[in-house]
Design a protein around this motif. Structure first.
Motif, PDB file in Angstrom:
ATOM      1  N   HIS A 112      48.495 -29.943  -5.762  1.00 28.29           N
ATOM      2  CA  HIS A 112      47.875 -30.039  -4.443  1.00 28.29           C
ATOM      3  C   HIS A 112      46.498 -30.677  -4.595  1.00 28.29           C
ATOM      4  O   HIS A 112      46.082 -31.036  -5.700  1.00 28.29           O
ATOM      5  N   CYS A 147      44.505 -30.603   2.067  1.00 38.63           N
ATOM      6  CA  CYS A 147      45.206 -30.995   0.849  1.00 38.63           C
ATOM      7  C   CYS A 147      45.257 -32.524   0.802  1.00 38.63           C
ATOM      8  O   CYS A 147      45.649 -33.166   1.773  1.00 38.63           O
ATOM      9  N   GLU A 149      46.712 -34.279  -1.872  1.00 36.49           N
ATOM     10  CA  GLU A 149      47.782 -34.785  -2.738  1.00 36.49           C
ATOM     11  C   GLU A 149      49.098 -34.502  -2.024  1.00 36.49           C
ATOM     12  O   GLU A 149      49.356 -33.355  -1.628  1.00 36.49           O
ATOM     13  N   TYR A 150      49.926 -35.532  -1.898  1.00 44.72           N
ATOM     14  CA  TYR A 150      51.195 -35.312  -1.211  1.00 44.72           C
ATOM     15  C   TYR A 150      52.032 -34.285  -1.975  1.00 44.72           C
ATOM     16  O   TYR A 150      52.313 -34.460  -3.158  1.00 44.72           O
ATOM     17  N   CYS A 151      52.406 -33.184  -1.282  1.00 47.17           N
ATOM     18  CA  CYS A 151      53.025 -32.062  -1.987  1.00 47.17           C
ATOM     19  C   CYS A 151      54.327 -31.624  -1.326  1.00 47.17           C
ATOM     20  O   CYS A 151      54.829 -30.544  -1.593  1.00 47.17           O
ATOM     21  N   HIS A 155      52.970 -30.944   3.644  1.00 45.65           N
ATOM     22  CA  HIS A 155      51.645 -31.400   3.190  1.00 45.65           C
ATOM     23  C   HIS A 155      50.658 -31.506   4.353  1.00 45.65           C
ATOM     24  O   HIS A 155      49.495 -31.097   4.249  1.00 45.65           O
ATOM     25  N   MET A 158      48.733 -28.408   5.563  1.00 42.87           N
ATOM     26  CA  MET A 158      48.017 -27.641   4.546  1.00 42.87           C
ATOM     27  C   MET A 158      46.524 -27.827   4.744  1.00 42.87           C
ATOM     28  O   MET A 158      45.951 -28.841   4.355  1.00 42.87           O
TER      29      MET A 158
HETATM   30 CU1  CUA Z   1      49.404 -29.381  -0.715  1.00 46.51          CU
HETATM   31 CU2  CUA Z   1      49.562 -31.663  -0.026  1.00 46.51          CU
END
Ligand code: CUA
Length: 166
Positions: A112, A147, A149-151, A155, A158
Motif C-alpha cells: 500500500h 493510499c 500504491e494500486y492495491c 484502492h 482507501m
Molecule cells: Cu491500499 Cu491502494
C-alpha cells in the motif's frame, strides 16, 4: 615544434568549470536538504511478520492507534490492509495542534501507500516492513491521508484523516 604544456581550449575549460560548479551546487543542495531541512528518504524502521502482525497480542498493530509518549509527542500505529476490506486502521486520528506524531505503518497483505496531504509524508507500506516518519502539525485542520500504491479494486476508497484541533 611542440610544447609540453597542455593546451585546453577556452570553450572547453569554461564547460569544465561550469560542470565542477554544478557538482558543488548539487552536493550543497542535497546536504542542506538532508541535514539542514531534515528532508530524508524513509527507510524500513523494522521488520515484522505480516502473517501475525495484526493478530499477535505483543504486536502494537493488533491494537492500532495513537499512543501519547510525552506531552505533544505521539506514536501512531497504523495498519494498511486490503483484507477483508480496503482500509486503514484506525481511519481517523485526533491530536492537538503543535503535536509531533511518529507514524509506524505496515501491511498484513499487499503493498500500500501512505501520503498525508499538506505534509512531506509520502511513503510505501510494504508487507513485512514498518515505514516510519515523524510529522509535526503546526496548523489546525483536517489532513487527509490516502493510499498511493494500486492495491486492488478497493484502492480508491482507501483513505483516512488526521484531525488537528486548535
Ligand atoms: Cu491500499 Cu491502494
Amino acid at each position: 615544434m611542440s610544447t609540453n604544456k597542455l593546451h585546453i581550449d577556452a570553450y572547453e575549460r569554461n564547460w569544465m568549470v561550469f560542470s565542477a560548479v554544478m557538482l558543488v551546487l548539487f552536493a550543497t543542495a542535497v546536504s542542506v536538504a538532508a541535514f539542514g531541512m531534515g528532508i530524508q528518504v524513509p527507510a524500513p524502521e523494522q521488520r515484522v511478520d505480516p502473517r501475525t502482525v495484526a493478530t499477535d497480542p505483543n504486536s502494537p498493530w493488533s491494537n492500532p492507534g495513537l499512543r501519547e509518549i510525552s506531552t505533544g509527542k505521539y506514536d501512531a500505529y497504523i495498519l494498511a490492509r486490503a483484507i477483508p476490506n480496503w482500509e486503514y486502521l484506525p481511519k481517523e486520528l485526533t491530536v492537538p495542534v503543535g503535536s509531533s506524531v511518529s507514524f509506524y505503518v505496515t501491511s498484513p497483505d499487499v503493498q500500500h501507500g501512505f501520503k498525508i496531504q499538506d505534509t512531506n509524508a509520502n511513503f510505501m507500506v510494504i508487507p513485512g516492513q514498518v515505514s516510519k516518519l515523524t510529522v509535526t502539525f503546526d496548523e489546525p485542520g483536517t489532513y487527509n491521508f490516502i493510499c498511493t500504491e494500486y492495491c486492488g479494486s478497493g484502492h480508491g476508497v482507501m483513505y483516512g484523516a488526521i484531525i488537528v484541533t486548535p
